[in-house]
Enzyme design. Structure first.
Site, PDB file in Angstrom:
ATOM      1  N   VAL A   1       9.644  14.938  -0.567  1.00  0.00           N
ATOM      2  CA  VAL A   1       9.553  15.546  -1.905  1.00  0.00           C
ATOM      3  C   VAL A   1      10.948  15.591  -2.537  1.00  0.00           C
ATOM      4  CG1 VAL A   1       8.918  17.602  -3.222  1.00  0.00           C
ATOM      5  CG2 VAL A   1       7.537  16.907  -1.236  1.00  0.00           C
ATOM      6  N   LYS A   2      11.057  14.960  -3.696  1.00  0.00           N
ATOM      7  CA  LYS A   2      12.353  14.883  -4.381  1.00  0.00           C
ATOM      8  C   LYS A   2      12.423  15.983  -5.440  1.00  0.00           C
ATOM      9  CE  LYS A   2      15.216  11.077  -6.167  1.00  0.00           C
ATOM     10  NZ  LYS A   2      15.109   9.740  -6.790  1.00  0.00           N
ATOM     11  N   LEU A   3      13.448  16.805  -5.327  1.00  0.00           N
ATOM     12  CA  LEU A   3      13.597  17.978  -6.201  1.00  0.00           C
ATOM     13  C   LEU A   3      14.974  17.945  -6.849  1.00  0.00           C
ATOM     14  CD1 LEU A   3      12.588  20.617  -3.492  1.00  0.00           C
ATOM     15  CD2 LEU A   3      11.119  19.907  -5.387  1.00  0.00           C
TER      16      LEU A   3
END
Ligand code: G3P
Length: 216
Positions: free
Chosen positions: A82-84
């Site tokens: 998950v890219k945040l």
């Protein structure tokens, strides 16, 4: 150094995979927008080709929204990361997801203290953007160097994923500085295997062979 492809193009993912050098893929909202296909569908297609980490970025900018989207992304495949964004809400979401065993890639990192914070919050990857710092006259590679020093000083486990890599010189210096991963467009990957003296050498070898033995 691991090499990721920075693209949402399925063709490019297949080409990089076929080269035998692909360790993972990173995507972002701008890259997926160019493709004109639903994000989840494309991520699923990419994960079928690439078994390494595939970064799926959230669109939400608030903590709850990031968690909601992140939890949807990880249902797509077991190798989704998950890219945040490296913001206040992003670091909170990183910690919450990391506590549940979800891998995160903390993107849009432009100063080394962001990298320190996200490492403390349990990020799997941090993405310092080299090219965009160079674009505004700052030292992109200097950021990689600083993060490397800080992570080494404290034994922090987050991997440095050099992003916004624009050319082979960036890639070379990432490797020299010890970045764990670099993500780049397909052209940068293929450019690594090009040199005029390699082409010239092949030409000379073939000409010499032909002169001695004739034909092909
Ligand atoms: O995926 C994030 C990053 O690599 C984007 O690069 O070239 O748009 O600055 P760039």
């Amino acid at each position: 150094m691991h090499l990721y492809l920075d693209s949402a193009s399925l063709d490019d993912v297949k080409k990089a995979h076929d080269l035998g050098v692909l360790d993972g893929v990173t995507t972002n909202p701008s890259l997926i927008a160019k493709e004109g296909v639903p994000y989840a569908k494309r991520l699923e297609e990419i994960c079928r080709v690439c078994k390494g980490p595939v970064s799926a970025e959230v669109i939400a900018t608030d903590y709850e929204g990031m968690l909601r989207e992140g939890r949807e992304h990880i249902k797509i495949a077991s190798n989704i990361v998950v890219k945040l964004p490296s913001t206040i809400d992003g670091v909170r979401a990183c910690k919450a997801l990391a506590d549940q065993g979800v891998k995160t890639n903390m993107t849009l990192c432009f100063q080394s203290l962001q990298a320190l914070m996200v490492a403390k919050a349990g990020a799997f990857l941090v993405s310092p953007f080299i090219g965009r710092l160079d674009d505004i006259g700052q030292d992109g590679m200097g950021l990689i160097r600083e993060i490397k020093t800080i992570y080494t000083n404290y034994g922090l486990k987050t991997k440095i994923l050099a992003a916004s890599v624009r050319h082979t010189n960036h890639l070379l210096h990432c490797a020299l500085l010890g970045a764990d991963v670099a993500t780049c467009p397909l052209k940068v990957i293929t450019d690594c295997m090009k040199h005029p003296l390699t082409d010239k050498g092949i030409e000379i070898f073939l000409a010499d062979y032909k002169k001695a033995f004739g034909g092909q």
